[in-house]
Design an enzyme around this catalytic site. Structure first.
Site, PDB file in Angstrom:
ATOM      1  N   VAL A  78       0.848  -1.184   0.000  1.00 24.73           N
ATOM      2  CA  VAL A  78       0.000   0.000   0.000  1.00 24.73           C
ATOM      3  C   VAL A  78       0.888   1.240   0.000  1.00 24.73           C
ATOM      4  O   VAL A  78       1.836   1.327   0.780  1.00 24.73           O
ATOM      5  CB  VAL A  78      -0.874  -0.018   1.285  1.00 24.73           C
ATOM      6  CG1 VAL A  78      -1.640   1.270   1.440  1.00 24.73           C
ATOM      7  CG2 VAL A  78      -1.830  -1.205   1.261  1.00 24.73           C
ATOM      8  N   CYS A  79       0.601   2.192  -0.859  1.00 27.90           N
ATOM      9  CA  CYS A  79       1.377   3.431  -0.910  1.00 27.90           C
ATOM     10  C   CYS A  79       1.156   4.234   0.373  1.00 27.90           C
ATOM     11  O   CYS A  79       0.023   4.538   0.741  1.00 27.90           O
ATOM     12  CB  CYS A  79       0.968   4.264  -2.117  1.00 27.90           C
ATOM     13  SG  CYS A  79       1.648   5.943  -2.062  1.00 27.90           S
ATOM     14  N   VAL A  80       2.234   4.611   1.028  1.00 30.26           N
ATOM     15  CA  VAL A  80       2.144   5.257   2.346  1.00 30.26           C
ATOM     16  C   VAL A  80       1.440   6.610   2.276  1.00 30.26           C
ATOM     17  O   VAL A  80       0.601   6.931   3.126  1.00 30.26           O
ATOM     18  CB  VAL A  80       3.546   5.388   2.997  1.00 30.26           C
ATOM     19  CG1 VAL A  80       4.499   6.241   2.161  1.00 30.26           C
ATOM     20  CG2 VAL A  80       3.433   5.976   4.402  1.00 30.26           C
TER      21      VAL A  80
END
Lengths: 130, 85
Positions: A78-80
């Site tokens: 998941v992109c932070v």
């Protein structure tokens, strides 16, 4: 046999893209191909909350991805930046940003766009579902 | 270099076609299957599950119906895929 990665930007709540990506994933695994990573970006990150609780007659995408990833040993990343913006966080990011709780499902990991670049470089195909 | 274009929004067909080269192929998925009565000059495929889910029969469509396993195969037949969002 080929190696795939997927980029999923579709919201789990308001579009079909996550379901399409899930069905595509099942089909490629069934054919014996390898899946390296699913990278969730934009509204796609909303699937990573372990607090998602859809009605019992609807598919639980959070758990469906988690089950497949554990069975077939691929990463759910998941992109932070996209995640924090939408209230999706693990304990470490919650601590860093002084948030009161965390909600990332344990099958998912929070990381950066570098993981998307790496997935593109190390896979034969990157397929986007938005 | 041949590309497979994947379209999921029927409103974006013209824009997508304008970006495609003659050898590229187009696959309609999700709501874009509503375009099944259109004709294009390209190799054209349509995801059967999404077509049936929206009340169309496979034979009503001018496009070649594919299932998910064939969708996977298509992504490997072409050099790269472009999802037109």
């Amino acid at each position: 046999m080929a190696t795939f990665s997927l980029l999923v930007t579709a919201s789990p709540h308001s579009s079909q893209g996550q379901y399409s990506a899930l069905e595509f994933t099942k089909a490629l695994l069934q054919q014996g191909h390898t899946l390296k990573r699913i990278f969730f970006y934009g509204d796609g990150v909303l699937v990573a909350s372990r607090l998602n609780c859809p009605p019992s007659d609807e598919i639980n995408l959070t758990k469906s991805w988690a089950k497949l990833a554990i069975e077939h040993d691929f990463e759910l990343t998941v992109c932070v930046t996209a995640a924090l913006k939408r209230g999706i966080t693990n304990a470490a990011e919650a601590d860093r940003n002084a948030l009161t709780g965390d909600n990332l499902d344990p099958a998912y990991e929070i990381s950066g766009l570098g993981q998307l670049t790496e997935a593109m470089l190390e896979s034969d195909r990157l397929i986007t579902f938005g | 270099m041949k590309s497979l274009y994947i379209l999921n929004n029927p409103a974006n067909l013209e824009q997508c076609l304008s970006a495609m080269a003659p050898d590229d192929a187009l696959l309609l998925i999700e709501d874009a299957v509503l375009l099944c009565h259109q004709h294009t000059l390209h190799n054209s495929y349509i995801l059967e599950e999404d077509l049936i889910a929206r009340g169309f029969a496979t034979k009503q469509s001018h496009w070649q119906a594919v299932d998910y396993p064939q969708f996977v195969q298509l992504t490997l037949q072409y050099d790269k895929t472009v999802t037109w969002l």
